[in-house]
Design a protein around this motif. Sequence first.
Motif, PDB file in Angstrom:
ATOM      1  N   GLN A 204      -9.427  16.066  -6.603  1.00 35.80           N
ATOM      2  CA  GLN A 204     -10.056  15.109  -7.557  1.00 35.80           C
ATOM      3  C   GLN A 204      -8.997  14.198  -8.007  1.00 35.80           C
ATOM      4  OE1 GLN A 204     -13.509  15.939  -9.124  1.00 35.80           O
ATOM      5  NE2 GLN A 204     -13.148  13.598  -9.046  1.00 35.80           N
ATOM      6  N   GLN A 205      -7.848  14.392  -8.411  1.00 33.52           N
ATOM      7  CA  GLN A 205      -6.834  13.413  -8.759  1.00 33.52           C
ATOM      8  C   GLN A 205      -6.512  12.623  -7.578  1.00 33.52           C
ATOM      9  OE1 GLN A 205      -6.362  12.972 -11.667  1.00 33.52           O
ATOM     10  NE2 GLN A 205      -7.454  14.823 -12.486  1.00 33.52           N
ATOM     11  N   PHE A 206      -6.554  13.090  -6.371  1.00 38.91           N
ATOM     12  CA  PHE A 206      -6.231  12.398  -5.271  1.00 38.91           C
ATOM     13  C   PHE A 206      -7.073  11.079  -4.852  1.00 38.91           C
ATOM     14  CE2 PHE A 206      -6.775  11.325  -0.699  1.00 38.91           C
ATOM     15  CZ  PHE A 206      -5.376  10.987  -0.538  1.00 38.91           C
ATOM     16  N   PHE A 207      -8.228  11.520  -5.148  1.00 35.51           N
ATOM     17  CA  PHE A 207      -9.201  10.423  -4.855  1.00 35.51           C
ATOM     18  C   PHE A 207      -9.237   9.470  -5.898  1.00 35.51           C
ATOM     19  CE2 PHE A 207     -11.118  13.272  -1.659  1.00 35.51           C
ATOM     20  CZ  PHE A 207     -11.391  12.440  -0.740  1.00 35.51           C
ATOM     21  N   ASN A 208      -8.964   9.851  -7.440  1.00 29.34           N
ATOM     22  CA  ASN A 208      -8.863   8.966  -8.292  1.00 29.34           C
ATOM     23  C   ASN A 208      -7.723   8.080  -8.194  1.00 29.34           C
ATOM     24  OD1 ASN A 208     -11.079  10.223  -9.609  1.00 29.34           O
ATOM     25  ND2 ASN A 208      -9.807  11.565 -10.944  1.00 29.34           N
ATOM     26  N   GLY A 209      -6.546   8.565  -7.641  1.00 30.22           N
ATOM     27  CA  GLY A 209      -5.352   7.739  -7.506  1.00 30.22           C
ATOM     28  C   GLY A 209      -5.570   6.978  -6.400  1.00 30.22           C
ATOM     29  N   LEU A 210      -6.418   7.436  -5.269  1.00 37.38           N
ATOM     30  CA  LEU A 210      -6.457   6.465  -4.346  1.00 37.38           C
ATOM     31  C   LEU A 210      -7.139   5.076  -4.494  1.00 37.38           C
ATOM     32  CD1 LEU A 210      -5.894   6.560  -1.093  1.00 37.38           C
ATOM     33  CD2 LEU A 210      -8.108   7.467  -0.594  1.00 37.38           C
ATOM     34  N   SER A 211      -8.343   5.327  -5.497  1.00 39.18           N
ATOM     35  CA  SER A 211      -9.053   4.194  -5.697  1.00 39.18           C
ATOM     36  C   SER A 211      -8.239   3.345  -6.821  1.00 39.18           C
ATOM     37  CB  SER A 211     -10.396   4.560  -6.496  1.00 39.18           C
ATOM     38  OG  SER A 211     -10.107   5.437  -7.679  1.00 39.18           O
ATOM     39  N   LEU A 212      -7.504   3.750  -7.535  1.00 45.70           N
ATOM     40  CA  LEU A 212      -6.797   2.854  -8.229  1.00 45.70           C
ATOM     41  C   LEU A 212      -5.506   2.172  -7.702  1.00 45.70           C
ATOM     42  CD1 LEU A 212      -5.822   2.081 -11.115  1.00 45.70           C
ATOM     43  CD2 LEU A 212      -4.352   4.012 -11.342  1.00 45.70           C
ATOM     44  N   GLY A 213      -4.916   2.977  -6.669  1.00 49.31           N
ATOM     45  CA  GLY A 213      -4.122   2.207  -5.774  1.00 49.31           C
ATOM     46  C   GLY A 213      -4.523   1.395  -4.882  1.00 49.31           C
ATOM     47  N   ALA A 214      -5.922   1.372  -4.515  1.00 49.89           N
ATOM     48  CA  ALA A 214      -6.662   0.481  -3.789  1.00 49.89           C
ATOM     49  C   ALA A 214      -6.666  -0.904  -4.477  1.00 49.89           C
ATOM     50  CB  ALA A 214      -8.008   1.039  -3.235  1.00 49.89           C
ATOM     51  N   ILE A 215      -7.113  -0.810  -5.908  1.00 46.66           N
ATOM     52  CA  ILE A 215      -6.958  -1.847  -6.792  1.00 46.66           C
ATOM     53  C   ILE A 215      -5.553  -2.622  -6.762  1.00 46.66           C
ATOM     54  CG2 ILE A 215      -7.300  -2.908  -9.209  1.00 46.66           C
ATOM     55  CD1 ILE A 215      -9.830  -2.141  -7.565  1.00 46.66           C
ATOM     56  N   TYR A 216      -4.498  -1.858  -7.026  1.00 46.06           N
ATOM     57  CA  TYR A 216      -2.969  -2.544  -7.054  1.00 46.06           C
ATOM     58  C   TYR A 216      -2.884  -3.223  -5.744  1.00 46.06           C
ATOM     59  CZ  TYR A 216      -2.286   0.325 -11.349  1.00 46.06           C
ATOM     60  OH  TYR A 216      -2.299   0.721 -12.459  1.00 46.06           O
ATOM     61  N   ALA A 217      -3.378  -2.590  -4.573  1.00 43.57           N
ATOM     62  CA  ALA A 217      -2.942  -3.004  -3.217  1.00 43.57           C
ATOM     63  C   ALA A 217      -3.666  -4.324  -3.154  1.00 43.57           C
ATOM     64  CB  ALA A 217      -3.409  -2.175  -1.973  1.00 43.57           C
ATOM     65  N   LEU A 218      -4.789  -4.772  -3.491  1.00 45.24           N
ATOM     66  CA  LEU A 218      -5.546  -5.678  -3.344  1.00 45.24           C
ATOM     67  C   LEU A 218      -4.991  -6.911  -4.278  1.00 45.24           C
ATOM     68  CD1 LEU A 218      -9.384  -4.844  -3.742  1.00 45.24           C
ATOM     69  CD2 LEU A 218      -8.284  -5.629  -1.935  1.00 45.24           C
ATOM     70  N   ILE A 219      -4.329  -6.636  -5.414  1.00 41.95           N
ATOM     71  CA  ILE A 219      -3.553  -7.459  -6.281  1.00 41.95           C
ATOM     72  C   ILE A 219      -2.211  -7.918  -5.538  1.00 41.95           C
ATOM     73  CG2 ILE A 219      -3.066  -8.294  -8.528  1.00 41.95           C
ATOM     74  CD1 ILE A 219      -5.072  -6.169  -9.376  1.00 41.95           C
ATOM     75  N   ALA A 220      -1.631  -6.723  -5.076  1.00 45.14           N
ATOM     76  CA  ALA A 220      -0.232  -6.991  -4.626  1.00 45.14           C
ATOM     77  C   ALA A 220      -0.136  -7.615  -3.533  1.00 45.14           C
ATOM     78  CB  ALA A 220       0.216  -5.797  -4.413  1.00 45.14           C
ATOM     79  N   ILE A 221      -1.082  -7.739  -2.724  1.00 44.58           N
ATOM     80  CA  ILE A 221      -1.164  -8.550  -1.577  1.00 44.58           C
ATOM     81  C   ILE A 221      -1.234 -10.093  -1.925  1.00 44.58           C
ATOM     82  CG2 ILE A 221      -2.381  -9.706   0.347  1.00 44.58           C
ATOM     83  CD1 ILE A 221      -3.609  -6.789   0.805  1.00 44.58           C
ATOM     84  N   GLY A 222      -1.708 -10.660  -3.016  1.00 44.56           N
ATOM     85  CA  GLY A 222      -1.591 -11.940  -3.524  1.00 44.56           C
ATOM     86  C   GLY A 222      -0.011 -12.219  -3.849  1.00 44.56           C
ATOM     87  N   TYR A 223       0.608 -11.076  -4.301  1.00 41.88           N
ATOM     88  CA  TYR A 223       2.205 -11.630  -4.741  1.00 41.88           C
ATOM     89  C   TYR A 223       2.810 -11.447  -3.435  1.00 41.88           C
ATOM     90  CZ  TYR A 223       1.573 -10.033  -9.937  1.00 41.88           C
ATOM     91  OH  TYR A 223       1.172 -10.303 -11.265  1.00 41.88           O
ATOM     92  N   THR A 224       2.732 -10.798  -2.584  1.00 39.38           N
ATOM     93  CA  THR A 224       3.431 -10.682  -1.433  1.00 39.38           C
ATOM     94  C   THR A 224       3.192 -11.739  -0.527  1.00 39.38           C
ATOM     95  OG1 THR A 224       4.412  -8.921   0.006  1.00 39.38           O
ATOM     96  CG2 THR A 224       2.374  -9.292   0.280  1.00 39.38           C
ATOM     97  N   MET A 225       2.252 -12.462  -0.503  1.00 38.86           N
ATOM     98  CA  MET A 225       1.940 -13.601   0.593  1.00 38.86           C
ATOM     99  C   MET A 225       2.350 -14.583  -0.025  1.00 38.86           C
ATOM    100  SD  MET A 225      -2.273 -12.749   1.517  1.00 38.86           S
ATOM    101  CE  MET A 225      -2.010 -14.283   2.704  1.00 38.86           C
TER     102      MET A 225
END
Length: 308
Positions: free
Chosen positions: A10-31
């Motif tokens: 359960q926590q793995f899927f919760n963390g995966l969804s939260l991490g997906a949001i961080y990844a979407l925003i982090a791409i803007g920083y890194t590009m």
Amino acid sequence: MSDLLPQLTQQFFNGLSLGAIYALIAIGYTMVYGIIGMINFAHGEIYMIGAYVGLVTLTAIGTQSGAPVPLIVAAMLIAAMAVTGVYGFAMERVAYRPLRSSPRLVALISAIGMSIFLQNWVALGQGARDMAVPNIIFGAINFTMGNKFDVTIPYSRVMIIVVTVVLMIGLSLFIKYSRMGRASRACSQDMHMANLLGIDTNRVISFTFVLGAVLAAVGGVLIALTIGKLNPFIGFIVGIKAFTAAVLGGIGSIPGAMLGGVLLGLVETFAAAYISSQYKDIIAFLLLVLILLFRPTGLLGKPEVEKV
């Protein structure tokens, strides 16, 4: 032990969804950093504006309109991407392009000023209080095996993971095969040489800001539908964490931003579940400190080699 596996899943899927949001925003920083070497600290506010535009669109359509939920979500995403794309373009022209040849500290101050401006701009227009986002995505996927394994994953979190994976694949293919993607990679390697070869570097930089803003807007809409509330200041802490994810994976590396976002989401979620929710931010940033101490370039980053 038999009760631990469902909790971990359960926590793995919760963390995966939260991490997906961080990844979407982090791409803007890194590009942005990969091309012009600047940190856009106003990027978190673009995520916040995307969430607000999604809420305004949802309010305009109405939860009782009878329209299919996928169509409503698509309308929210399209409106948020369109508006934040304009914000991203305008922000690059106003706050970054005039300072591109200035010392990096000047651009950093400009980014912080733009961040504060956007926070207060939205607060004056929409109010500084928390606003509720109506829940339009009901139901969940249940995994049941006997009496000892029962995991429930809300459709909203499934949507975050699926949309993020699709966007990541699309972005990777776009960067690899499209003309603009090749131009972006050329500018990332050597801006001056790319300019000499006829690449419109100003256009590439503006496109990078717009693309980063669009991805952040998607994250803002998805998390608003999942959490159910927002305010003008949600972009600051999320932006800092997304920047942490970008550094964790390797600033300037798009795969690194994806990996860093997922890892940070998992670490934060498990820390909140099994240690304390009050310590999740401490543990997340402690991970960043350890990475900077033992691998300053990040997990997938490469050291810069300057030829003399």
